[in-house]
Design a protein around this motif. Structure first.
Motif, PDB file in Angstrom:
ATOM      1  N   TYR A 279      51.545  42.514  90.106  1.00  0.00           N
ATOM      2  CA  TYR A 279      52.885  43.122  90.107  1.00  0.00           C
ATOM      3  C   TYR A 279      53.512  42.977  91.497  1.00  0.00           C
ATOM      4  O   TYR A 279      54.735  42.901  91.638  1.00  0.00           O
ATOM      5  CB  TYR A 279      52.690  44.591  89.721  1.00  0.00           C
ATOM      6  N   HIS A 280      52.632  42.930  92.525  1.00  0.00           N
ATOM      7  CA  HIS A 280      53.138  42.834  93.896  1.00  0.00           C
ATOM      8  C   HIS A 280      53.393  41.387  94.335  1.00  0.00           C
ATOM      9  O   HIS A 280      53.906  41.153  95.433  1.00  0.00           O
ATOM     10  CB  HIS A 280      52.135  43.481  94.865  1.00  0.00           C
TER      11      HIS A 280
ATOM     12  N   LEU B  51      57.033  39.738  95.803  1.00  0.00           N
ATOM     13  CA  LEU B  51      57.516  40.092  97.138  1.00  0.00           C
ATOM     14  C   LEU B  51      56.487  39.760  98.221  1.00  0.00           C
ATOM     15  O   LEU B  51      56.837  39.332  99.323  1.00  0.00           O
ATOM     16  CB  LEU B  51      57.820  41.601  97.160  1.00  0.00           C
ATOM     17  N   VAL B  52      55.207  39.954  97.901  1.00  0.00           N
ATOM     18  CA  VAL B  52      54.159  39.853  98.937  1.00  0.00           C
ATOM     19  C   VAL B  52      53.655  38.414  99.097  1.00  0.00           C
ATOM     20  O   VAL B  52      53.312  37.991 100.200  1.00  0.00           O
ATOM     21  CB  VAL B  52      52.998  40.825  98.602  1.00  0.00           C
TER      22      VAL B  52
ATOM     23  N   TYR C 243      53.382  35.615  88.109  1.00  0.00           N
ATOM     24  CA  TYR C 243      52.796  36.934  88.379  1.00  0.00           C
ATOM     25  C   TYR C 243      52.572  37.761  87.126  1.00  0.00           C
ATOM     26  O   TYR C 243      51.738  38.657  87.116  1.00  0.00           O
ATOM     27  CB  TYR C 243      53.685  37.701  89.366  1.00  0.00           C
TER      28      TYR C 243
ATOM     29  N   HIS D  19      48.111  43.656 104.727  1.00  0.00           N
ATOM     30  CA  HIS D  19      49.251  44.328 105.355  1.00  0.00           C
ATOM     31  C   HIS D  19      49.862  45.393 104.434  1.00  0.00           C
ATOM     32  O   HIS D  19      50.111  46.526 104.872  1.00  0.00           O
ATOM     33  CB  HIS D  19      50.311  43.296 105.752  1.00  0.00           C
ATOM     34  N   VAL D  20      50.067  45.067 103.163  1.00  0.00           N
ATOM     35  CA  VAL D  20      50.647  46.090 102.270  1.00  0.00           C
ATOM     36  C   VAL D  20      49.640  47.202 101.972  1.00  0.00           C
ATOM     37  O   VAL D  20      50.019  48.360 101.773  1.00  0.00           O
ATOM     38  CB  VAL D  20      51.248  45.497 100.967  1.00  0.00           C
TER      39      VAL D  20
END
Lengths: 379, 379, 379
Positions: A207-208, A211-212, A222, A336-337
């Motif tokens: 789901y991330h 953006l990531v 994704y 990082h996230v």
């Protein structure tokens, strides 16, 4: 090579249950929970600590820190893999200081007490003058050890669950990938300022990804994950890779296929979390493994290894860095996230938030975690 | 110089008792034990904190951290050595920031309150306007201080044991080494990641010398120690040095004899531990002193000074670095194995191990330690 | 500009009461007191966190750490200043990482949940498929915010005291200095190893100026303070500046007057502490503000801003560095003696010491502090 049987995927259909929420704050920030995890989970479960190819010949050793314990993992003179606490029986001295190396015997650097590769005390100067001293009572303390698909697992429990029972649900599942024969080309160590569970949750959903991971998201859509293990200690499934591509910086395959890859599996990456500390990512051309080693409630050491077919090494088409660089970049985006989540979760404003339908595996992972901690109905 | 009486060595014969074991883990790793030691041992015993030669003239001072307290040690106008807490009586400000220096008076850098070298408040701007303020009630807090063989000892207790009683067992023992008159040529500070007791135990045996100190072991046979103090707060004895040699890098003497060295003592090094924090090493040509300052259960600051005959300085045959370099190398070899022991002892696999016959002094040191902690029969 | 009414200074005469002493040790060294302060003082009082000029246009934001919480302070589309916890409502992720910047909307960097500048959730991919999910229930958590004289104050309490009541004693007092219109030219951040209360006490007296601030002491006589607020949460008054001079390195004014400065105020610097975290220093040509952010019992982060008349910027006679350099030097002199006090107060030898007649404001500040902690009669 003769084609082997296709892996036996469960045919159950995964369904998403609305209402699952992220873990309450204390599981991610409290020292007390961390201590409980170290006792109830990391001191009793089988933990991935390497691969047999990293101990190629008799006398080769690795050291690995496990729940604050330094362990020596080595191949003995008979070819068996063994594990010992890295502690001399005389005055407690650390025996091996290096992360890996080769030994004829294990000699303590302080007073020269010497142990065989099987852990038996074979030399102890002047101790023959001590009444009642018996060498046989001063072997190195051993740690339980098992091999599964070529991976070395250790268990600190006195009476660990039999590994054949624990790993039974995965029997035959990865045969095509030839994992026991693979060789590691590279290890990278990451020091991440986030709770280990955030890293497991992060691994368990895409789901991330938009953006990531902009580069990854171009090669693997994704929202196209198909999970075949969605409850219990082993979770995951596959995601398609754009045909003709590989998860590398160039987008091309970087090595011989790792094994006898069949049909559609040429265009699939399989992601599995093996509770508690192993993340296993099987690509057509390489296998990536993360070991997670929690250091505190907000810090995790991560060892990441990349494995290739043994015949791939030395060939002109072998470009392991193409894969390693790709995942090193992607790993760092994830860490990082995860670190940002750790920071926010420590806030008094944090409340468990709602998981989306794209986060069913993190939700299942959380349930397994709470089950292992004995708190499934208490959280 | 007229020959003095030979030192009065005890004639008791040391015997080794089989069965002594290393200390249980908690003494070496627990914060609770550390706190208890700081209270029961380091806040009540006489602690070596320097040598009178380091305060040559009135106004010279040292600062020393003791059990978390900064102390000012100085020579006052009458030539007496005195000790004060480094804390202004006005707003508590640290008075002296440097490790050593020279003062006419002690002036607080904040509001200029000023104290004489005897600790009396002699200036406090505007305080004469405060009703009932009495300068005499605002002297610096003094700390108990004693000189023994020229060494400065401090004691934080309100009613310390009389130093003449404490040091009585050593009366006359070191007369030949002329210790009060010596001068320090060098101080080296070490920050060691090991419990202070591991450092004392390490100092007290040469069983480790063959593997740890190859250079030292060539000059002084590791199994030739002759101890004359083998129970109580003062422990040790001598080891022979190969005739014609000295414990230096070159193997040659590096300075004038420190005192009136007699006969065989020209070929002997005397090693004594003075409980709790002093290690005294008397060579024919120099005296080395270690001060141990525990910082936590796994960290010790060590100050090492090398002292020489005052007439040695400036002579063409004075090569202090030959000794300093030798022991700096040897010290670091010791600290390294002490750090390895600290690491291993923290393991759940650690159990007290058997001392060898070559470790009778560490075993005696442990007993004295447990006695001082009030736990001799409890460990 | 038309002259405004003179500030209404209290006419009560300050008297010094002999007998006041510095705070007992525990208030300056114990973790327990620190935690209590964070709860009872910093989580319930209005805290200065910036100035409206630092959020010039809609979408400008600052982040500020308050009692371990990261807050986003921003100007919304309607021009209002607002504050939010920097925590995503999905998985708790920190939203803004930078100290300041500009935003169109607040998008979480993890899964792209997106919030308007008013905090409302305006985007959450896939969440429409979750039964019962309501965006309106997932706005960012807001924090109470008030403006006083252009300064931004935040309050973590659920029901904070009304700011108009809290700041009533200061109504009209600073009108001449034109504070809401000023602009910051510079921020310097200091990391000081001292308790925040030592910094407040230090700010509140000039008894230390002769020894600590030789340059300052030449421009403003240390014993000439005239206080007009000497009990309660707001304390201070003015000190004269030698006529024709300014508190700058050169001694000359460095900018246009900040406002409609009247008569003798051209030669005065006004120093006020606004309990608990703001120090406000009004000069004829600039305003300096310190924000204090306690990190532990022995560490304080300090943000120092220098504000000037908006018309001063860009003029040839604008030399802000002349003031900034002067106070940066003076600040560091203060932090150093505060750090020395912190060190000494931690000693077992520390006892509360007597305040001098020149330290009536620190004594009043201590009383206000104890009142806020609910311990005025217990210390």
């Amino acid at each position: 090579m003769e084609p082997k049987a296709a892996p036996t995927f469960h045919k159950t259909v995964e369904t998403f249950t609305s209402g699952a929420k992220t873990l309450p704050q204390r599981y991610l920030t409290s020292q007390e929970v961390f201590t409980k995890e170290q006792e109830r989970i990391f001191s009793t479960h089988w933990l991935c600590a390497g691969h047999q190819s990293q101990l190629a010949k008799a006398g080769d050793y690795l050291t690995q820190e496990v729940v604050g314990e330094s362990l020596i993992l080595l191949r003995d003179s008979k070819g068996e893999v063994r594990g010992f606490y890295n502690v001399c029986r005389h005055r407690g001295t650390r025996l091996c200081e290096e992360k890996s190396g080769h030994l004829q015997a294990i000699q303590c650097p302080y007073h020269a007490w010497t142990y065989g590769l099987d852990g038996r005390l074979i030399g102890a100067p002047h101790m023959d003058k001590v009444d009642g001293f018996d060498r046989a009572e001063h072997s190195l303390h051993a740690v339980s050890l098992a091999l599964w698909e070529g991976f070395i697992f250790v268990n600190l429990a006195e009476n660990p669950a039999p590994p054949e029972t624990v790993f039974a649900p995965l029997a035959g599942k990865f045969t095509h990938w030839n994992v026991p024969s693979l060789r590691s080309a590279k290890r990278i160590e990451y020091d991440v300022r986030a709770n280990w569970k955030l890293i497991c949750e992060n691994y368990s959903e895409c789901y991330h990804c938009p953006l990531v991971h902009p580069t990854l998201a171009k090669l693997t859509p994704y929202d196209a994950a198909e999970n075949d293990l969605f409850e219990g200690p082993f979770l995951g499934g596959f995601m398609p890779i754009t045909k003709g591509h590989s998860l590398t910086m160039s987008g091309n395959a970087c090595a011989l296929p790792v094994g006898d890859i069949q049909g559609e599996d040429h265009h699939r990456v399989f992601y599995y979390s093996l509770f508690p500390n192993m993340l296993l990512s099987l690509h057509p051309d390489y296998v990536m493994v993360h070991q997670l080693w929690p250091q505190s409630s907000d810090r995790t050491l991560i060892l990441c290894d990349w494995f290739f077919h043994p015949d791939a090494f030395g060939r002109p088409d072998f470009r392991p860095d193409d894969a390693i660089e790709f995942w090193d970049m992607t790993n760092k985006q994830d860490w990082h996230v995860c670190e940002l989540s750790q920071q926010g979760i420590a806030s008094r404003a944090y409340q468990p938030g709602p998981y989306s339908p794209r986060e069913s595996i993190p939700a299942a992972w959380d349930r397994e975690y709470l089950r292992a901690l004995g708190e499934l109905n208490r959280s």
